[in-house]
Enzyme design. Structure first.
Site, PDB file in Angstrom:
ATOM      1  CE  LYS A  25      -1.929   2.650   2.364  1.00 16.86           C
ATOM      2  NZ  LYS A  25      -1.886   4.450   1.669  1.00 16.86           N
ATOM      3  CD  GLU A  56      12.319   3.730   8.986  1.00 14.15           C
ATOM      4  OE1 GLU A  56      12.273   4.202   9.824  1.00 14.15           O
ATOM      5  OE2 GLU A  56      12.648   3.546   7.926  1.00 14.15           O
ATOM      6  CD  GLU A  77       9.986  12.632  12.731  1.00 14.20           C
ATOM      7  OE1 GLU A  77       9.227  11.910  12.866  1.00 14.20           O
ATOM      8  OE2 GLU A  77      11.291  11.777  11.555  1.00 14.20           O
ATOM      9  CB  SER A 124       4.120   9.049  11.639  1.00 11.54           C
ATOM     10  OG  SER A 124       2.126   9.026  11.739  1.00 11.54           O
ATOM     11  CB  CYS A 168      12.428   8.178   9.622  1.00  2.83           C
ATOM     12  SG  CYS A 168      12.954   7.157   8.188  1.00  2.83           S
TER      13      CYS A 168
HETATM   14  P1  ADP Z   1       2.190  10.868   7.559  1.00  3.72           P
HETATM   15  O1  ADP Z   1       1.949  11.423   8.458  1.00  3.72           O
HETATM   16  O2  ADP Z   1       3.882  11.216   7.617  1.00  3.72           O
HETATM   17  O3  ADP Z   1       1.444  11.238   6.367  1.00  3.72           O
HETATM   18  P2  ADP Z   1       1.562   8.157   8.097  1.00  3.72           P
HETATM   19  O4  ADP Z   1       2.476   7.656   9.629  1.00  3.72           O
HETATM   20  O5  ADP Z   1       0.505   8.748   8.053  1.00  3.72           O
HETATM   21  O6  ADP Z   1       2.377   8.975   7.782  1.00  3.72           O
HETATM   22  O7  ADP Z   1       1.809   7.512   6.362  1.00  3.72           O
HETATM   23  C1  ADP Z   1       2.576   6.656   5.863  1.00  3.72           C
HETATM   24  C2  ADP Z   1       1.633   5.107   5.305  1.00  3.72           C
HETATM   25  O8  ADP Z   1       0.382   4.770   6.404  1.00  3.72           O
HETATM   26  C3  ADP Z   1       1.245   5.961   4.172  1.00  3.72           C
HETATM   27  O9  ADP Z   1       0.585   4.907   3.348  1.00  3.72           O
HETATM   28  C4  ADP Z   1      -0.443   6.277   4.874  1.00  3.72           C
HETATM   29  O10 ADP Z   1      -1.606   6.096   4.078  1.00  3.72           O
HETATM   30  C5  ADP Z   1      -1.004   5.394   5.921  1.00  3.72           C
HETATM   31  N1  ADP Z   1      -1.700   5.348   6.950  1.00  3.72           N
HETATM   32  C6  ADP Z   1      -1.763   5.876   7.877  1.00  3.72           C
HETATM   33  N2  ADP Z   1      -2.676   5.611   8.954  1.00  3.72           N
HETATM   34  C7  ADP Z   1      -2.510   4.408   8.599  1.00  3.72           C
HETATM   35  C8  ADP Z   1      -3.531   3.728   9.595  1.00  3.72           C
HETATM   36  N3  ADP Z   1      -4.747   4.141  10.658  1.00  3.72           N
HETATM   37  N4  ADP Z   1      -3.531   2.479   9.207  1.00  3.72           N
HETATM   38  C9  ADP Z   1      -2.651   1.642   8.420  1.00  3.72           C
HETATM   39  N5  ADP Z   1      -2.263   2.631   7.363  1.00  3.72           N
HETATM   40  C10 ADP Z   1      -1.776   4.042   7.999  1.00  3.72           C
END
Ligand code: ADP
Ligand code: MG
Length: 495
Positions: free
Chosen positions: A193, A267, A398, A246, A301
């Site tokens: 994904k 990670e 961060e 994140s 990161c």
């Molecule tokens: P940022 O906040 O910098 O966009 P995220 O951690 O939100 O970083 O996003 C990293 C990845 O995790 C993206 O592919 C995002 O679509 C996905 N993502 C965001 N929220 C969720 C969730 N609750 N469960 C699984 N994947 C998620």
């Protein structure tokens, strides 16, 4: 490799993209799409499917079918599997120029750096991991609970199964390669994904995966947003999830994967300390420390975002850093001269601006690059804060942008005292000419990677990952294969 202006002018295709499910390029079942933007122009590049729960389910079923015993993938010998993975690495290199441009248009990053770092590093992961397929071995282990010779006991390593991989937008293709290469080397099947902001290079990689000759369903790519990722994490037939993103979402994934107790690797974020001693080669320390924060707009990161400078050289180092920052060529990432591009999205720009405001409000002193920023696009001013202290948000959190905080220190114990409260432990750096001091400092850092007189140096063969809240498990090196393998112990009574 050079990126010609002709090719830049031709840009990338605006044809709406589809996602890869079971070897078929498909729309979302409900027809939903999401737009992906060029962060330099704020224009829509194209659309990709917005995968829903039903699409995730289809992809997981395809990955499960491809993993069944007797499937074309499972019938490949380790060396045949390795050759496919190696071929994929070759194809990435053959399309390097196109992929670098795609990455630059979708993410905003300088195309010159994408060509130098992201794309070759992605190819390296496939090439490095391709060699491991034939070297995944078990052990024959003495059995002591019975007379010698009466029992045979040994272990085998088996692929963990169907893996869900969720990746971020900062190094889109490289993150796809870091995730896919070891999973495939181990013999798993995957539902990947990509991040909603940057899906294009992963979809192009999907075409190259088909061209390399991987059987259908081995790699499925479902585009979508956080909800799509959440559906993958919740799916009861996914054996393992590997996530990069994140720390906040990482924690959600820990909770959400409890349903079927998926194996999990994470990670996550960082706020990495970079320590410059007074006896360092200062021009080198300054250049590398600037690179540590400004490379990839600080959207890394492992950005060296918290710089400790030993007091006698504080002014000199800050002056040098400000000069480096002012020299950065800021502009559209697709221009080969650009060194600092826009941030990935409006959301990220607002986040970074929020930190700039909070730093000033808290009484820190901002030094900004003198560059005039383009009027359109998500450009953030590169900024160095002095006069900052622990307890300020710019020091503790961060930022994920081109923002550095500089903290003076007297001795290593001062750094260690502040770092004890750092929730992260991804990377650290030390600059000194004193070898003993370098290794004492490396030893004192609670971080997964420590750089000595350098930064941003990574290799497919070297494990990378976090202590503390920077994550679980390691990426790259042979260490990452552990994440994708189960151990089976076989005990036979020979009597
Ligand atoms: P940022 O906040 O910098 O966009 P995220 O951690 O939100 O970083 O996003 C990293 C990845 O995790 C993206 O592919 C995002 O679509 C996905 N993502 C965001 N929220 C969720 C969730 N609750 N469960 C699984 N994947 C998620
Ligand atoms: Mg997000």
């Amino acid at each position: 490799m050079s990126v010609t202006t002709e090719r830049l002018a031709s840009g990338i295709s605006t044809t709406p993209r589809k996602m890869l499910v079971g070897g078929v390029w498909a729309d979302a079942l409900d027809g939903a799409v999401l737009e992906t933007l060029d962060p330099a122009t704020e224009e829509v590049l194209t659309t990709v499917p917005l995968g829903g729960t039903a699409d995730v389910d289809r992809a997981v079923r395809a990955a499960r079918a491809a993993f069944e015993p007797g499937s074309p993938w499972r019938r490949l010998s380790p060396s045949q599997r390795g050759r496919l993975i190696h071929r994929l690495g070759d194809l990435v290199l053959e399309h390097a120029e196109e992929l670098a441009l795609t990455e630059s248009r979708d993410n905003g990053k300088p195309v010159a750096y994408a060509a130098l770092a992201d794309i070759p590093m992605a190819a390296d992961l496939f090439h490095y991991m391709s060699g491991w397929t034939t070297k995944i071995e078990g052990n024959t282990i003495p059995f002591s609970a019975a007379p010698p010779g009466s029992f045979l006991s040994y272990t085998t390593r088996e692929p963990i199964g169907v893996v869900g991989q969720i990746i971020p937008w900062n190094f889109p293709l490289m993150m796809a390669a870091w995730k896919l290469a070891p999973a495939l080397a181990a013999g798993c099947t995957v539902v990947l994904k990509p991040a909603e902001q940057t899906p294009l290079s992963a979809l192009r990689l999907g075409e190259l995966i088909q061209e390399a000759g991987f059987p259908d369903g081995v790699v499925n790519i479902v585009t979508g947003d956080g909800a799509t990722g959440a559906a993958l994490v919740a799916h009861p037939d996914v054996d393992k999830v590997a996530f990069t993103g994140s720390t906040e979402v990482g924690k959600e994934i820990v909770r959400a994967s409890a349903g079927n107790l998926k194996k999990l690797t994470l990670e996550l974020g960082g706020k990495s300390p970079n320590i410059v001693y007074a006896d360092a080669d200062l021009p080198r320390a300054v250049a590398a420390s600037a690179g540590a924060i400004f490379f990839n707009q600080g959207e890394s990161c492992m950005a060296g975002s918290r710089l400790y400078v030993q007091r006698p050289v504080l002014d000199q180092v800050v002056e040098g850093l400000v000069a480096e920052m002012n020299r950065l060529v800021v502009g559209v990432g697709a221009d080969p001269a650009t060194q600092l591009g826009p941030l990935v999205s409006r959301e990220q720009l607002d986040r970074v601006r929020g930190y700039l405001t909070s730093g000033v409000r808290d009484g820190a002193v901002p030094h900004t690059g003198g560059q005039s920023l383009p009027a359109t696009g998500y450009f953030a001013p590169p900024t160095i804060f002095t006069g900052a202290e622990p307890g300020m948000r710019i020091v503790d959190e961060e930022i994920f942008g081109p923002v550095l905080v500089v903290l003076p220190f007297d001795g290593l114990e001062d750094v260690v005292a502040v770092e004890r409260a750092n929730p992260y432990g991804l990377a650290a750096g030390v600059f000194t000419r004193d070898v003993g001091k370098a290794f004492r400092t490396a030893d004192a850092m609670r971080a997964g990677t420590v750089f000595v007189n350098t930064w941003n140096a990574l290799d497919a063969a070297l494990p990378f990952g976090g202590y503390k809240q920077s994550g679980w498990g390691r990426e790259m090196g042979h260490a990452v294969l552990e994440n994708y393998l189960e151990t089976k112990t076989v005990i036979a009574d020979l009597s």
